[in-house]
Every structure is written in structure tokens, then in C-alpha cells.
Design an enzyme around this catalytic site. Structure first.
Site, PDB file in Angstrom:
ATOM      1  N   PHE A 194       0.831  -1.212   0.000  1.00  0.00           N
ATOM      2  CA  PHE A 194       0.000   0.000   0.000  1.00  0.00           C
ATOM      3  C   PHE A 194       0.869   1.268   0.000  1.00  0.00           C
ATOM      4  O   PHE A 194       0.800   2.104  -0.917  1.00  0.00           O
ATOM      5  CB  PHE A 194      -0.927  -0.079   1.219  1.00  0.00           C
ATOM      6  CG  PHE A 194      -1.604   1.192   1.620  1.00  0.00           C
ATOM      7  CD1 PHE A 194      -2.160   2.048   0.684  1.00  0.00           C
ATOM      8  CD2 PHE A 194      -1.727   1.513   2.975  1.00  0.00           C
ATOM      9  CE1 PHE A 194      -2.819   3.219   1.077  1.00  0.00           C
ATOM     10  CE2 PHE A 194      -2.364   2.665   3.375  1.00  0.00           C
ATOM     11  CZ  PHE A 194      -2.904   3.538   2.423  1.00  0.00           C
ATOM     12  N   ILE A 195       1.739   1.401   0.986  1.00  0.00           N
ATOM     13  CA  ILE A 195       2.538   2.636   1.069  1.00  0.00           C
ATOM     14  C   ILE A 195       3.640   2.633   0.009  1.00  0.00           C
ATOM     15  O   ILE A 195       3.903   3.656  -0.637  1.00  0.00           O
ATOM     16  CB  ILE A 195       3.134   2.813   2.489  1.00  0.00           C
ATOM     17  CG1 ILE A 195       2.015   2.812   3.539  1.00  0.00           C
ATOM     18  CG2 ILE A 195       3.952   4.105   2.577  1.00  0.00           C
ATOM     19  CD1 ILE A 195       2.497   2.839   4.979  1.00  0.00           C
ATOM     20  N   ASP A 218       9.375  -6.673  -4.285  1.00  0.00           N
ATOM     21  CA  ASP A 218       8.239  -7.134  -3.482  1.00  0.00           C
ATOM     22  C   ASP A 218       8.053  -8.633  -3.695  1.00  0.00           C
ATOM     23  O   ASP A 218       8.248  -9.130  -4.804  1.00  0.00           O
ATOM     24  CB  ASP A 218       6.947  -6.410  -3.893  1.00  0.00           C
ATOM     25  CG  ASP A 218       5.945  -6.368  -2.757  1.00  0.00           C
ATOM     26  OD1 ASP A 218       5.681  -5.270  -2.238  1.00  0.00           O
ATOM     27  OD2 ASP A 218       5.441  -7.452  -2.371  1.00  0.00           O
ATOM     28  N   GLY A 231       1.641  -7.544  -0.821  1.00  0.00           N
ATOM     29  CA  GLY A 231       1.626  -6.581  -1.931  1.00  0.00           C
ATOM     30  C   GLY A 231       0.980  -7.210  -3.155  1.00  0.00           C
ATOM     31  O   GLY A 231       0.888  -8.435  -3.252  1.00  0.00           O
ATOM     32  N   LEU A 252      10.607  -0.610   3.071  1.00  0.00           N
ATOM     33  CA  LEU A 252       9.218  -0.719   3.557  1.00  0.00           C
ATOM     34  C   LEU A 252       8.746  -2.167   3.641  1.00  0.00           C
ATOM     35  O   LEU A 252       7.679  -2.424   4.184  1.00  0.00           O
ATOM     36  CB  LEU A 252       8.260   0.053   2.627  1.00  0.00           C
ATOM     37  CG  LEU A 252       8.233   1.573   2.797  1.00  0.00           C
ATOM     38  CD1 LEU A 252       9.371   2.234   2.043  1.00  0.00           C
ATOM     39  CD2 LEU A 252       6.923   2.142   2.308  1.00  0.00           C
ATOM     40  N   THR A 267      11.035 -11.896   8.776  1.00  0.00           N
ATOM     41  CA  THR A 267      11.004 -10.868   7.718  1.00  0.00           C
ATOM     42  C   THR A 267      11.498  -9.529   8.257  1.00  0.00           C
ATOM     43  O   THR A 267      12.395  -8.905   7.689  1.00  0.00           O
ATOM     44  CB  THR A 267       9.561 -10.698   7.176  1.00  0.00           C
ATOM     45  OG1 THR A 267       9.091 -11.968   6.769  1.00  0.00           O
ATOM     46  CG2 THR A 267       9.516  -9.722   6.026  1.00  0.00           C
ATOM     47  N   TYR A 277       5.309  -7.914  16.709  1.00  0.00           N
ATOM     48  CA  TYR A 277       5.537  -6.920  15.652  1.00  0.00           C
ATOM     49  C   TYR A 277       6.315  -5.730  16.227  1.00  0.00           C
ATOM     50  O   TYR A 277       7.316  -5.287  15.657  1.00  0.00           O
ATOM     51  CB  TYR A 277       4.201  -6.468  15.070  1.00  0.00           C
ATOM     52  CG  TYR A 277       4.324  -5.429  13.990  1.00  0.00           C
ATOM     53  CD1 TYR A 277       4.944  -5.725  12.789  1.00  0.00           C
ATOM     54  CD2 TYR A 277       3.795  -4.152  14.157  1.00  0.00           C
ATOM     55  CE1 TYR A 277       5.045  -4.773  11.782  1.00  0.00           C
ATOM     56  CE2 TYR A 277       3.887  -3.197  13.155  1.00  0.00           C
ATOM     57  CZ  TYR A 277       4.510  -3.509  11.974  1.00  0.00           C
ATOM     58  OH  TYR A 277       4.610  -2.560  10.980  1.00  0.00           O
ATOM     59  N   LYS A 329      10.126  -4.627  15.125  1.00  0.00           N
ATOM     60  CA  LYS A 329      10.493  -3.303  14.610  1.00  0.00           C
ATOM     61  C   LYS A 329      11.445  -2.593  15.580  1.00  0.00           C
ATOM     62  O   LYS A 329      12.333  -1.854  15.159  1.00  0.00           O
ATOM     63  CB  LYS A 329       9.235  -2.460  14.364  1.00  0.00           C
ATOM     64  CG  LYS A 329       8.440  -2.905  13.145  1.00  0.00           C
ATOM     65  CD  LYS A 329       9.168  -2.563  11.843  1.00  0.00           C
ATOM     66  CE  LYS A 329       8.315  -2.798  10.618  1.00  0.00           C
ATOM     67  NZ  LYS A 329       8.979  -2.365   9.369  1.00  0.00           N
TER      68      LYS A 329
END
Ligand code: UDP
Length: 332
Positions: A11-12, A31, A36, A76, A95, A149, A153
Site C-alpha cells: 500500500f505505502i 516485493d 503486496g 518498507l 522478515t 511486531y 520493529k
């Protein structure tokens, strides 16, 4: 300007690539199409300055060569969506941490600037509002997989800062609840896009818990502008920067607003968290960013108020639905 965007069909990432191409950049996009969409690569490839590379980051051949060619990397690619964190923590960590680590090593080797996209989740359930970039983080138990998550991050942010201390130019962005056209409206997507889909289908909007939890929603164009500025502004290097808006709204009020804007007659229902996420779940009660660093370092000024952004997103969803209906009509 030559750039690499990982997660380019997300999306972004998709919006970012479009904006970079519009500014005359040459863009390499990677990607793996796990969340995606492949058709976004087809759309981006209409511009000959876009080079789409399918596959997970660690399987793209010649990645080091591409990194040598570009001046800037926007990272991203990540497993995103709260339901996914709960369902597959292994994939989240592999990931978000392991592939991020590999990319950072390559960026360091070739001395390429990297904009690393992180998340407001990093603050966890801290109640010290607004969230300032230097504030403490507060997470629940490891037995609650939602936190994997934020932890993934957070770990990647520490890696970024470690490399920054070794001289790598890094900018870390923490995004706050992004929504807009092309946003995921499946159960894995953000709440604004999910509610819009439900409203247009005339279904009741599913408000989790009592709906008093709050968020600050950020329109995609504001996020893209801030992200590009982070790649360009020398002052941003070495910093963690919140990107969001500071207009707080409860999820219940968001649902009411979307019902009003869409004219939906489906109403809303309250859905227990356990029913949607299972038992390993804990919500963030309030989330509000301090965006003074973004203002100072990036000259960031979020320009799209919530109501306008929701209206634009609704219009986009309506157009999409009409296209699908027309296509079905043509085929039958
Ligand atoms: N939420 C909801 N209904 C939905 C999807 C989400 O009430 O259909 C709630 C969710 O429980 C959370 C908030 O909306 O309290 C924001 O959820 P989202 O998945 O957008 O991201 P988060 O901010 O939790 O990372």
C-alpha cells in the site's frame, strides 16, 4: 535520483514509488507479493524508469549491484497487519528483523543512505501521551503474540542505530495508522479501510471491544510527503521521527463518521476482541504522536484532515467497485 524501494507493491510502497517516479526518479522496486499486489508492479512499470523485481529480499539476484547503483534505499518491506502478527510471529520476526539486518549490512557495505520505516506499535501500550520518539516503550507478555511486531520493529530500530553509530546514514520513521486509496480492506488491513468496505457493502461496521480505544489516522499522501522528505533532508539523518497526525479519535467515533459519510444503513456492531483475534490479544488503548520532530526536521505539515481523507478513500472504493461490476457485466 536513483532509489530502491522494498515493499514496492504494498500500500505505502506503491504510493511512494508513484510519487518518486513523478519527481523524475529512477526506481528499483522489490516485493514478494505476500501482501503486496502484483498488478501494482504492472501499473508502475508503465513508467520506464521503474524496474520491478519480484521475490523476497534475500532471494533477489544482484541485490548488491542494485544497491551500488542507487543513492537511497527506502525499506518498507515487512509483514504488516495486526491479525498477521497474531497468526504468524515466526514470519513477522524472520522478515522484519532478519531481512532488515541483511539489507542494513549491504547498505553499510556500499555506504548507501537508508530510510527505515518503523511503526507507532513500537510505543506499545505506554500511557505517556503524546508519544515522543525518545519515550520508553511498554509491552505485554511474550505469551501475547501481538507484541511480536513491536518487538521486531524495535529490534530493527536498534540495528539501524547501531549502524548509524558506525557511520551509516539512516533515518527511522514511525508511521501512525495510515489509510487511503489502495489500502488493504481485508481482515488483515487497517481499521479505516476495513470499515469503509463494510459500509459500502451495507454490512454492520465491526467495532472491537467498546470502541473507546483511540488512534490518530494519517492520510497516505501526507505519509508519502514525509517519507520523501526523510530521504532528502540532511537534518533527518540519525533520527527517529514520528509521522502521523495528532488528531485523536475513538474507533467508535470513526465508525460513526464513516457511516455518516457513506450513507450506510448497515449500522455497527460491537465485536469481542477474542472473536476476531483469538485469545492471545491485547489492544493499545490510546495512541497519539508528538510530531514536533517531523515538523522541525522534515518541515512536515499533514495537510489532509480525516473527513476529507475518508471521503477520498470512499470515492476510490466506490470507483473500484464500479469497475469490478462493469468488468463482470462485460464477461457475462
Ligand atoms: N478495529 C475494529 N474493527 C475492525 C478492525 C480493527 O474495531 O474491523 C480496531 C482494533 O481492535 C484497534 C483499532 O481498530 O483497536 C485499530 O486497529 P488497526 O488494525 O487498524 O491497527 P492498530 O492501530 O491496532 O495497529
Amino acid at each position: 535520483m536513483k532509489c530502491l524501494v522494498t515493499g514496492a507493491a504494498g500500500f505505502i510502497g506503491f504510493h511512494l514509488c508513484k510519487a518518486l517516479l513523478n519527481r523524475g526518479a529512477e526506481v528499483w522496486g522489490i516485493d514478494d507479493f505476500s501482501s503486496g499486489k502484483e498488478e501494482r508492479f504492472h501499473e508502475l512499470s508503465k513508467d520506464r524508469s521503474f524496474h520491478g523485481l519480484p521475490g523476497p529480499l534475500d532471494a533477489v539476484s544482484g541485490l548488491a549491484e542494485i544497491i551500488k547503483q542507487v543513492a537511497l534505499i527506502y525499506h518498507l518491506a515487512a509483514v504488516v497487519g495486526v491479525k498477521r502478527y497474531v497468526e504468524d510471529p515466526v514470519r513477522v520476526i524472520e522478515t522484519n528483523v532478519c531481512q532488515g539486518a541483511m539489507l542494513l549490512r549491504l547498505a553499510q557495505l556500499h555506504r548507501r543512505k537508508i530510510v527505515f520505516t518503523s511503526t507507532s506499535e513500537v510505543y506499545g501500550k505506554s500511557s505517556v501521551l503524546p508519544f515522543n520518539e525518545s519515550a520508553d516503550r511498554l509491552y505485554g507478555s511474550s505469551l501475547t503474540s501481538r507484541w511480536c511486531y513491536a518487538i521486531s520493529k524495535s529490534a530493527a530500530e536498534h540495528l539501524c542505530l547501531g549502524y548509524a553509530a558506525r557511520g551509516l546514514p539512516v533515518v527511522i520513521l514511525r508511521y501512525f495508522n495510515v489509510y487511503g486509496p489502495h489500502g488493504d480492506s481485508s481482515v488483515y488491513g487497517g481499521v479505516a479501510n476495513c470499515f469503509i468496505k463494510q459500509a459500502l457493502e451495507g454490512k454492520p461496521l465491526t467495532v472491537h471491544g467498546d470502541g473507546r480505544q483511540t488512534r490518530c489516522f494519517t492520510y497516505i499522501d501526507d505519509i508519502v510527503a514525509g517519507t520523501i522528505a526523510a530521504g532528502e533532508a540532511p537534518a533527518a539523518v540519525g533520527h527517529i521521527i514520528n509521522l502521523g497526525t495528532d488528531k485523536e479519535i475513538s474507533i467508535l467515533d470513526l465508525a460513526r463518521l464513516i457511516i455518516r459519510l457513506s450513507g450506510s444503513e448497515g449500522g455497527l456492531i460491537f465485536q469481542p476482541y477474542e472473536e476476531f483475534y483469538g485469545f492471545s490479544y491485547e489492544d493499545v488503548p490510546r495512541r497519539v504522536p508528538d510530531i514536533s520532530a517531523a515538523r522541525r526536521l522534515l518541515n512536515y505539515r499533514p495537510a489532509v484532515p480525516l473527513e476529507e481523507g475518508l471521503q477520498r478513500t470512499l470515492d476510490w472504493h466506490r470507483r473500484k467497485r464500479a469497475e469490478v461490476t462493469n468488468e463482470k457485466g462485460r464477461q457475462s
